[in-house]
Design a protein around this motif. Structure first.
Motif, mmCIF file in Angstrom:
data_model
loop_
_atom_site.group_PDB
_atom_site.id
_atom_site.type_symbol
_atom_site.label_atom_id
_atom_site.label_comp_id
_atom_site.label_asym_id
_atom_site.label_seq_id
_atom_site.Cartn_x
_atom_site.Cartn_y
_atom_site.Cartn_z
ATOM 1 N N ALA A 229 35.708 35.024 48.008
ATOM 2 C CA ALA A 229 36.299 36.108 48.800
ATOM 3 C C ALA A 229 37.652 36.539 48.245
ATOM 4 C CB ALA A 229 36.435 35.685 50.261
ATOM 5 N N ASP A 230 38.417 35.598 47.692
ATOM 6 C CA ASP A 230 39.700 35.941 47.078
ATOM 7 C C ASP A 230 39.500 36.891 45.896
ATOM 8 O OD1 ASP A 230 41.097 34.299 48.839
ATOM 9 O OD2 ASP A 230 41.084 32.585 47.468
ATOM 10 N N LEU A 231 38.536 36.571 45.045
ATOM 11 C CA LEU A 231 38.268 37.434 43.890
ATOM 12 C C LEU A 231 37.828 38.816 44.352
ATOM 13 C CD1 LEU A 231 36.303 35.083 41.445
ATOM 14 C CD2 LEU A 231 38.759 35.562 41.495
ATOM 15 N N ALA A 232 36.955 38.842 45.353
ATOM 16 C CA ALA A 232 36.466 40.122 45.864
ATOM 17 C C ALA A 232 37.608 40.963 46.433
ATOM 18 C CB ALA A 232 35.397 39.884 46.923
ATOM 19 N N ALA A 233 38.495 40.325 47.204
ATOM 20 C CA ALA A 233 39.627 41.052 47.787
ATOM 21 C C ALA A 233 40.547 41.588 46.696
ATOM 22 C CB ALA A 233 40.397 40.141 48.731
ATOM 23 N N ALA A 234 40.778 40.786 45.653
ATOM 24 C CA ALA A 234 41.640 41.226 44.555
ATOM 25 C C ALA A 234 41.036 42.435 43.848
ATOM 26 C CB ALA A 234 41.843 40.077 43.565
ATOM 27 N N LEU A 235 39.747 42.420 43.626
ATOM 28 C CA LEU A 235 39.095 43.532 42.923
ATOM 29 C C LEU A 235 39.063 44.798 43.778
ATOM 30 C CD1 LEU A 235 36.281 41.506 41.174
ATOM 31 C CD2 LEU A 235 38.030 42.881 40.029
ATOM 32 N N VAL A 236 38.833 44.655 45.073
ATOM 33 C CA VAL A 236 38.874 45.832 45.954
ATOM 34 C C VAL A 236 40.270 46.436 45.955
ATOM 35 C CG1 VAL A 236 38.744 46.588 48.366
ATOM 36 C CG2 VAL A 236 36.922 45.170 47.401
ATOM 37 N N ARG A 237 41.300 45.581 46.013
ATOM 38 C CA ARG A 237 42.677 46.088 45.969
ATOM 39 C C ARG A 237 42.933 46.838 44.656
ATOM 40 N NH1 ARG A 237 47.675 44.482 48.046
ATOM 41 N NH2 ARG A 237 46.479 44.023 49.933
ATOM 42 N N ALA A 238 42.302 46.395 43.580
ATOM 43 C CA ALA A 238 42.475 47.048 42.274
ATOM 44 C C ALA A 238 41.619 48.306 42.118
ATOM 45 C CB ALA A 238 42.144 46.067 41.156
ATOM 46 N N GLY A 239 40.791 48.604 43.122
ATOM 47 C CA GLY A 239 40.014 49.840 43.077
ATOM 48 C C GLY A 239 38.543 49.661 42.771
ATOM 49 N N ALA A 240 38.076 48.426 42.685
ATOM 50 C CA ALA A 240 36.667 48.208 42.354
ATOM 51 C C ALA A 240 35.755 48.686 43.480
ATOM 52 C CB ALA A 240 36.413 46.733 42.069
ATOM 53 N N VAL A 241 34.676 49.359 43.105
ATOM 54 C CA VAL A 241 33.674 49.776 44.080
ATOM 55 C C VAL A 241 32.440 48.875 44.021
ATOM 56 C CG1 VAL A 241 34.451 52.170 44.148
ATOM 57 C CG2 VAL A 241 32.748 51.484 42.449
#
Length: 294
Positions: A229-241
């Motif tokens: 979940a940490d990795l997912a949250a970091a990627l969403v914050r970076a703009g990942a769809v």
């Protein structure tokens, strides 16, 4: 007297006026200057814009639980290449593949970054295709990194939008179901037990993931101690769809970057165990290179 004002006088006046050459006189008796065309200025050529460079933008994300995640966004005209490891997929796959465990000199001069691949193929987390050779059968529903013959890459769910119609698929690396989909952390990301066996059986271990933003840019995420979940949250914050988990556990999570193409590599994740030149010397597991134009 009237005769002096007749036709003879008029003719004499005409003869006097015709004796002046054209352009040599004016009603005021001053010389006439012939008109000349105004020269057209030569347009200044517009310089061609300089080509955008291949870039790696590093940043850090601090999760709510305190985990630190390193992010690397790959920008500009980069291309991607999947490499086979000496042990996984290993032989006999290596006998038919060009990109193997060692980064060669021609590729090294274009290298801007390199990062780890996915789980061991024996884990059954998805299929593997490289350079048109299917090494392990591709599975529908698995999140997939798809690289075409030009080196362009996309992330998606195999059988649900990937491969695209007519796409010249060259290499495919699958690994589990999505961590991020439609720009949101998936519900599955909260169940850390679904994301691979960890050393010591803990939630917070070395993990890595790969996402893609709406503009098509790939973004790598890695940490020596994080949850899915940490990795997912970091990627969403970076703009990942959309995003997929890559490999986990300390021996395998690795990101190395160069300041300029072909320059010395630097380890980018604080605490990563392997040396920055490991992929240049050769490695046991599959990995992905990020390349500037030739």
């Amino acid at each position: 007297m009237a005769a002096g004002c007749g036709p003879a006088a008029t003719a004499a006046g005409h003869q006097h006026a015709e004796s002046a050459s054209p352009g040599q006189g004016s009603p005021g008796g001053l010389p006439l200057t012939p008109s000349r065309p105004t020269p057209t200025p030569t347009p200044t050529p517009t310089p061609a814009p300089a080509p955008s460079p291949a870039t790696v933008a590093l940043s850090r994300f601090r999760a709510a639980d305190g985990s630190a995640v390193t992010l690397a966004a790959f920008g500009g005209p980069v291309s991607f290449r999947l490499h086979a490891g000496s042990g996984d997929p290993g032989y006999p796959a290596l006998s038919v593949l060009h990109a193997g465990p060692v980064i060669g000199p021609d590729e090294h001069r274009r290298l801007v970054a390199v990062f780890n691949g996915g789980f061991k193929l024996s884990a059954g987390a998805g299929g593997y295709e490289q350079e048109g050779h299917v090494i392990t059968r591709l599975l529908a529903g698995m999140t997939s990194l798809v690289i075409d013959r030009s080196g362009a890459a996309a992330i998606g769910v195999w059988g649900h939008g990937l491969p695209r119609p007519g796409e010249a698929v060259y290499s495919v690396r699958q690994n589990l179901t999505p961590l991020v989909n439609h720009g949101r952390v998936t519900a599955a990301a909260a169940d850390w037990g679904r994301w691979g066996a960890t050393l010591g059986g803990g939630e917070f271990v070395a993990r890595s993931a790969l996402g893609q933003d709406a503009a098509g840019r790939l973004i790598y995420a890695g940490s020596m101690s994080a949850s899915p979940a940490d990795l997912a949250a970091a990627l969403v914050r970076a703009g990942a769809v959309k995003a997929m988990e890559l490999d986990i556990n300390p021996e395998w999570v690795q990101l190395d970057v160069a300041r300029h193409p072909g320059h010395a590599l630097t380890a980018a994740i604080p605490g990563q165990q392997r040396p920055a030149d490991q992929y240049l010397a050769g490695w046991a597991r599959d990995f992905i290179t990020v390349l500037a134009p030739s």
